[in-house]
Enzyme design. Structure first.
Site, PDB file in Angstrom:
ATOM      1  NE  ARG A 176      -4.291  -1.500   2.080  1.00  0.00           N
ATOM      2  CZ  ARG A 176      -5.328  -1.451   2.898  1.00  0.00           C
ATOM      3  NH1 ARG A 176      -5.342  -0.578   3.904  1.00  0.00           N
ATOM      4  NH2 ARG A 176      -6.363  -2.258   2.730  1.00  0.00           N
ATOM      5  CD  GLU A 228     -14.131  23.114   7.656  1.00  0.00           C
ATOM      6  OE1 GLU A 228     -13.823  22.577   8.730  1.00  0.00           O
ATOM      7  OE2 GLU A 228     -13.285  23.432   6.795  1.00  0.00           O
ATOM      8  N   GLY A 280      -6.107  28.457   4.175  1.00  0.00           N
ATOM      9  CA  GLY A 280      -6.905  28.949   5.284  1.00  0.00           C
ATOM     10  C   GLY A 280      -6.100  28.995   6.568  1.00  0.00           C
ATOM     11  N   GLY A 327      -6.731  21.860   7.547  1.00  0.00           N
ATOM     12  CA  GLY A 327      -7.790  20.881   7.687  1.00  0.00           C
ATOM     13  C   GLY A 327      -7.633  19.814   6.627  1.00  0.00           C
ATOM     14  NE  ARG A 358      -4.024  11.989   9.989  1.00  0.00           N
ATOM     15  CZ  ARG A 358      -5.061  12.757   9.693  1.00  0.00           C
ATOM     16  NH1 ARG A 358      -5.025  14.045   9.978  1.00  0.00           N
ATOM     17  NH2 ARG A 358      -6.123  12.261   9.092  1.00  0.00           N
TER      18      ARG A 358
END
Length: 573
Positions: free
Chosen positions: A353, A478, A446, A396, A403
């Site tokens: 993977r 969002e 942002g 976000g 990550r």
């Protein structure tokens, strides 16, 4: 107006000498009249002042500096709005358990409670997000209060974290009696690790060495225990997951690492070992809905790392590194009962993977308007940094890509408070603390906006940081949630602003990159001209794992939609 010149025996001078004696070599700060005595005496003592553009950034920088050096981080902020601006940084350090000292001032005592400039009770505001918060109104108490505050910050006798002290300005100008300036207050304290009991260690060995499918998960409490942890994994033969709190602790090359199989292994394991790690939302609160009937072994020096959400079948309230060393010593060459085929299969699938992810990231196509896929940006960034680089991930949606897609031995992110906007400030402090390492910030547009003015700080202090802004003109996670859940996007779009032009106006090397084929050369130029900023136009159509799993939707019982469904089913059963 005639004032006595500041000297080393005044409270401000004693504070500066105390900090110098305790190993503080720099303070992150924004100036103001109420703290000017400390400011000037710190400079006189040779403590470097890294002056910032917002108090929140000063605390963020102290936080990152402490995390990377293991030393006390110090922020100096002025009264009133200086403290209220700093509170978000203090709250983040509180959740992250970062060892920082925040210093501030107050109006002189004879003006208190009379409507003086910036007169507010700071300690009432910060008490719930600090380990210690006091106002020092007597010069004779300055050293003892500093000693207690720093002890609390470093975790002597309790949980480490931020502490806060303020001083009326007249107290800062008042002399401390020389007889009280005893050497014992200036002398650094050694915080001794908590050692495990041998019978607890023996009990843990029995459970672990009889387990078929043990899983080890590390957190911030395991930092510094890399050698002991790797030896433990070698002896046990189990599998391992890191978290953002301890990313890079075990190298990706270690055969126990199975990060790409996170979902499967959490449900497979029969024994879960948490090392200095809370069972928070990122680990489904340890729920049997996700972890099944697995036994838990909780090891942590902080009580909440041992008993939050799930009790352990075995609970060891001790230093994880010392506990692992004791296990390694007592177990000797005893063979474990681990199902080696299970562990090897997970490792093989992880490697497959990971390889597919690496290849897909490098080849991630731009959208039909030519906007670059975030994974392509991260692939190029990974290529240009050294193995020991410091990576700060912020945002976000872009943080979710980073990550998974960025590997680093030294990694910082907003943490479990979700305090986006830390990136630039963390990166500046990291590059000053570790000038010999590559320091890069991977941030969404942002998140960058929260502390964008700190690029001025980076330039003035020649902080060799590279800031990569993934610019899609939106609060994208969002946007996806609104579109998918509500069928309408409201108030979550931004301009696709020219952040490179902004950085250039402050004297920083900067480029705007809008073509994927230009990424490699742009990264190479930026790394050679730090501090630098790359404003990369990325596709808003790309969807991160967090966007896909419903994190922005905020389910009722668990952080992720799939876990929430599993939790509901488990509770009904």
């Amino acid at each position: 107006m005639s004032l006595m010149p500041l000297n080393e025996n005044m409270s401000a001078g004693v504070i500066a000498r105390f900090l110098k004696a305790r190993g503080v070599d720099r303070i992150f700060a924004l100036c103001g009249g109420h703290i000017m005595p400390i400011w000037m005496r710190a400079d006189a003592e040779g403590i470097r002042i890294v002056d910032v553009r917002d108090e929140r950034a000063a605390v963020y920088m102290a936080h990152a500096y402490s995390e990377l050096t293991g030393k006390l981080g110090v922020a100096l902020v002025t009264a009133g709005p200086g403290v209220t601006n700093a509170m978000t940084g203090i709250a983040n350090a509180h959740v992250a358990r970062a060892s920082i000292l925040v210093l501030s001032g107050l109006p002189p005592r004879q003006q208190e409670n009379r409507g003086a400039l910036q007169d507010i009770v700071h300690t009432d505001l910060v008490k719930s997000i600090t380990r210690y918060a006091r106002t020092v109104r007597q010069s004779s108490l300055v050293l003892s209060e500093l000693d207690e505050a720093v002890s609390r910050a470093m975790g002597a006798g309790g949980e480490p974290g931020p502490v806060y002290l303020d001083f009326p300005t007249d107290v800062l100008r008042e002399e401390v009696p020389k007889v009280i300036q005893m050497e014992e207050h200036f002398r650094a304290k050694i915080v001794r690790p908590v050692l495990p009991y041998e019978d607890d260690v023996a009990a843990a060995i029995e459970v672990l060495w009889n387990a078929k499918k043990p899983l080890v998960i590390s957190g911030r409490g395991a930092r510094g225990a890399d050698k002991e942890l790797c030896q433990f994994l070698d002896k046990l033969g189990g599998v391992y997951l890191d978290t953002g709190e301890s990313k890079g602790l075990v190298p990706d090359s270690h055969p126990s690492v199975v990060a790409a199989m996170r979902g499967k292994v959490m449900g497979d394991a029969d024994v879960i070992v948490t090392l200095g790690r809370r069972l928070d939302f990122q680990l489904a609160y340890g729920s049997p809905a996700v972890f099944g009937a697995a036994k838990f072994i909780r090891i942590g020096e902080i009580p909440t790392e041992v008993r939050d959400n799930r009790r352990g079948d075995i609970e060891i309230n001790a230093n994880p590194g010392k506990t692992l060393a004791a296990i390694n010593r007592l177990v000797g060459n005893r063979e474990s009962c681990v199902d080696r085929g299970w562990a090897k299969s997970l490792r093989t699938k992880h490697e497959e993977r990971a390889q597919r992810l690496s290849e897909s990231m490098a080849a991630a196509p731009s959208d039909d308007q030519g906007r670059i896929h975030p994974n392509r940006v991260l692939s190029e960034l990974q290529r240009c940094i050294e193995d020991d680089a410091v990576v700060v991930a912020d945002g976000g949606d872009f943080l979710a890509f980073a990550r998974i897609g960025l590997n680093a031995k030294n990694y910082l992110d907003p943490g479990s408070l979700g305090c986006i906007g830390i990136g630039t400030s963390f990166g500046i402090a990291a590059s000053l603390a570790c000038p010999e390492k590559d320091v890069v910030v991977a941030t969404g547009d942002g998140a960058f906006g929260f502390n964008a003015m700190e690029i001025d700080t980076a330039v003035r202090h020649n902080a060799p940081v590279l800031i990569v802004v993934a610019n899609n003109g939106a609060w994208q996670i969002e946007v996806h949630d609104q579109a998918d859940t509500h069928g309408k996007v409201v108030g979550t779009k931004l301009q696709v602003s020219d952040y490179a032009q902004m950085a250039e106006s402050f004297g920083m090397y900067a480029e705007r990159v809008s073509n994927a084929d230009e990424l490699g050369s742009a990264f190479d130029r930026a790394m050679k001209n730090r501090p630098a900023l790359l404003d990369v136009i990325v596709s808003p159509e790309a969807k991160s794992s967090d966007a896909k799993t419903g994190l922005a939707w905020v389910p009722d019982l668990q952080a992720l939609a799939a876990w929430d469904d599993a939790e509901r089913a488990w509770r009904q059963d």
